[in-house]
Design a protein around this motif. Sequence first.
Motif, short mmCIF file in Angstrom:
data_model
loop_
_atom_site.label_atom_id
_atom_site.label_comp_id
_atom_site.label_asym_id
_atom_site.label_seq_id
_atom_site.Cartn_x
_atom_site.Cartn_y
_atom_site.Cartn_z
N LYS A 49 59.42 -58.58 83.04
CA LYS A 49 60.56 -57.77 82.56
C LYS A 49 60.06 -56.56 81.79
O LYS A 49 60.56 -55.44 81.98
CB LYS A 49 61.48 -58.61 81.67
N PHE A 50 59.06 -56.76 80.92
CA PHE A 50 58.50 -55.64 80.16
C PHE A 50 57.86 -54.62 81.11
O PHE A 50 58.00 -53.42 80.93
CB PHE A 50 57.45 -56.12 79.16
N ASN A 51 57.15 -55.12 82.14
CA ASN A 51 56.51 -54.23 83.12
C ASN A 51 57.55 -53.37 83.84
O ASN A 51 57.34 -52.18 84.06
CB ASN A 51 55.71 -55.02 84.16
N ARG A 52 58.66 -53.99 84.21
CA ARG A 52 59.70 -53.26 84.93
C ARG A 52 60.37 -52.23 84.02
O ARG A 52 60.64 -51.10 84.44
CB ARG A 52 60.70 -54.25 85.52
N ALA A 53 60.62 -52.60 82.76
CA ALA A 53 61.20 -51.65 81.81
C ALA A 53 60.23 -50.49 81.58
O ALA A 53 60.64 -49.32 81.52
CB ALA A 53 61.52 -52.35 80.49
N TYR A 54 58.95 -50.80 81.48
CA TYR A 54 57.91 -49.77 81.28
C TYR A 54 57.90 -48.80 82.46
O TYR A 54 57.89 -47.58 82.27
CB TYR A 54 56.55 -50.46 81.13
N ALA A 55 57.93 -49.34 83.67
CA ALA A 55 57.89 -48.49 84.87
C ALA A 55 59.09 -47.55 84.92
O ALA A 55 58.95 -46.37 85.25
CB ALA A 55 57.83 -49.35 86.13
N GLY A 63 60.85 -46.58 82.30
CA GLY A 63 60.65 -45.63 81.20
C GLY A 63 59.73 -44.50 81.59
O GLY A 63 60.00 -43.33 81.30
N VAL A 64 58.64 -44.83 82.28
CA VAL A 64 57.72 -43.79 82.76
C VAL A 64 58.43 -42.90 83.77
O VAL A 64 58.37 -41.67 83.69
CB VAL A 64 56.45 -44.43 83.40
N GLY A 65 59.14 -43.52 84.70
CA GLY A 65 59.80 -42.78 85.77
C GLY A 65 60.87 -41.80 85.29
O GLY A 65 61.03 -40.73 85.86
N ILE A 66 61.58 -42.17 84.23
CA ILE A 66 62.65 -41.29 83.74
C ILE A 66 62.20 -40.46 82.54
O ILE A 66 62.99 -39.70 81.99
CB ILE A 66 63.94 -42.08 83.40
N GLY A 67 60.94 -40.63 82.15
CA GLY A 67 60.42 -39.83 81.05
C GLY A 67 60.95 -40.22 79.68
O GLY A 67 61.07 -39.37 78.80
N ASP A 68 61.25 -41.49 79.49
CA ASP A 68 61.78 -41.98 78.22
C ASP A 68 60.60 -42.54 77.40
O ASP A 68 60.17 -43.68 77.61
CB ASP A 68 62.83 -43.07 78.48
N ALA A 69 60.07 -41.72 76.49
CA ALA A 69 58.88 -42.10 75.73
C ALA A 69 59.10 -43.34 74.87
O ALA A 69 58.22 -44.19 74.77
CB ALA A 69 58.43 -40.93 74.86
N LYS A 70 60.27 -43.46 74.25
CA LYS A 70 60.54 -44.62 73.39
C LYS A 70 60.50 -45.90 74.20
O LYS A 70 59.86 -46.88 73.80
CB LYS A 70 61.87 -44.47 72.68
N LEU A 71 61.17 -45.90 75.33
CA LEU A 71 61.20 -47.09 76.19
C LEU A 71 59.81 -47.41 76.73
O LEU A 71 59.38 -48.56 76.74
CB LEU A 71 62.19 -46.85 77.33
N LYS A 72 59.08 -46.38 77.13
CA LYS A 72 57.72 -46.57 77.64
C LYS A 72 56.81 -47.16 76.57
O LYS A 72 56.09 -48.12 76.81
CB LYS A 72 57.16 -45.22 78.12
N PRO A 131 69.43 -45.95 85.35
CA PRO A 131 68.04 -46.32 85.07
C PRO A 131 67.73 -46.68 83.61
O PRO A 131 67.10 -47.71 83.36
CB PRO A 131 67.24 -45.09 85.51
N ALA A 132 68.15 -45.87 82.66
CA ALA A 132 67.81 -46.16 81.26
C ALA A 132 68.45 -47.47 80.81
O ALA A 132 67.80 -48.30 80.16
CB ALA A 132 68.22 -45.01 80.36
N LEU A 133 69.72 -47.67 81.15
CA LEU A 133 70.39 -48.91 80.76
C LEU A 133 69.73 -50.10 81.45
O LEU A 133 69.51 -51.14 80.82
CB LEU A 133 71.88 -48.85 81.08
N THR A 134 69.41 -49.95 82.72
CA THR A 134 68.73 -51.03 83.43
C THR A 134 67.43 -51.39 82.74
O THR A 134 67.11 -52.58 82.56
CB THR A 134 68.47 -50.63 84.90
#
Length: 161
Positions: free
Chosen positions: A84-90, A92-101, A58-61
């Motif tokens: 692409k940004f929306n999908r990365a954001y989603a 990031g939210v799902g895996i709890g990655d604040a930087k990515l979100k 997930p994070a790499l994706t």
Amino acid sequence: MSTRLLKDLEERAAVATSERARRELRAQYAGALARLGKISLARSELLKLRQENATYEPALTAWILFAEGLIEHYDSLSASAQDKFNRAYAIGVGIGDAKLKCLSGAWIAMCEYQLGNIPKAAGLAREALLGSDPDDHASRSRAHLVAADCLNTAGDQQGAA
């Protein structure tokens, strides 16, 4: 942004303690290449990473999607960049990655501003500013730019300064 960022990402990838961390840094490197206008090099790096990401970690994706968004934006100002940004954001939210979100959210905010969706842009910029670490300069600088644009558009030139 300069080649200093590219060098920093290369050095961090070289000493990364896991293959996962190294690949995520390579995806960030590809995004930095896109921002410098080196679109074909960025695409080439992402193609390799996609092949290595057979299990869709997930994070790499998400980092790959984010970098693809930057490629779309800097290559042609394509509307598909926001997807692409929306999908990365989603992710990031799902895996709890604040930087990515926060980083993805700040870029979504920019896209929304460009579409004239000022309240949504301002909300996303605010979320990125409140959710990012003080040393997350990439997220915070993009969010500040969007916030200033929103204030300026609303007629608050003093607040935008």
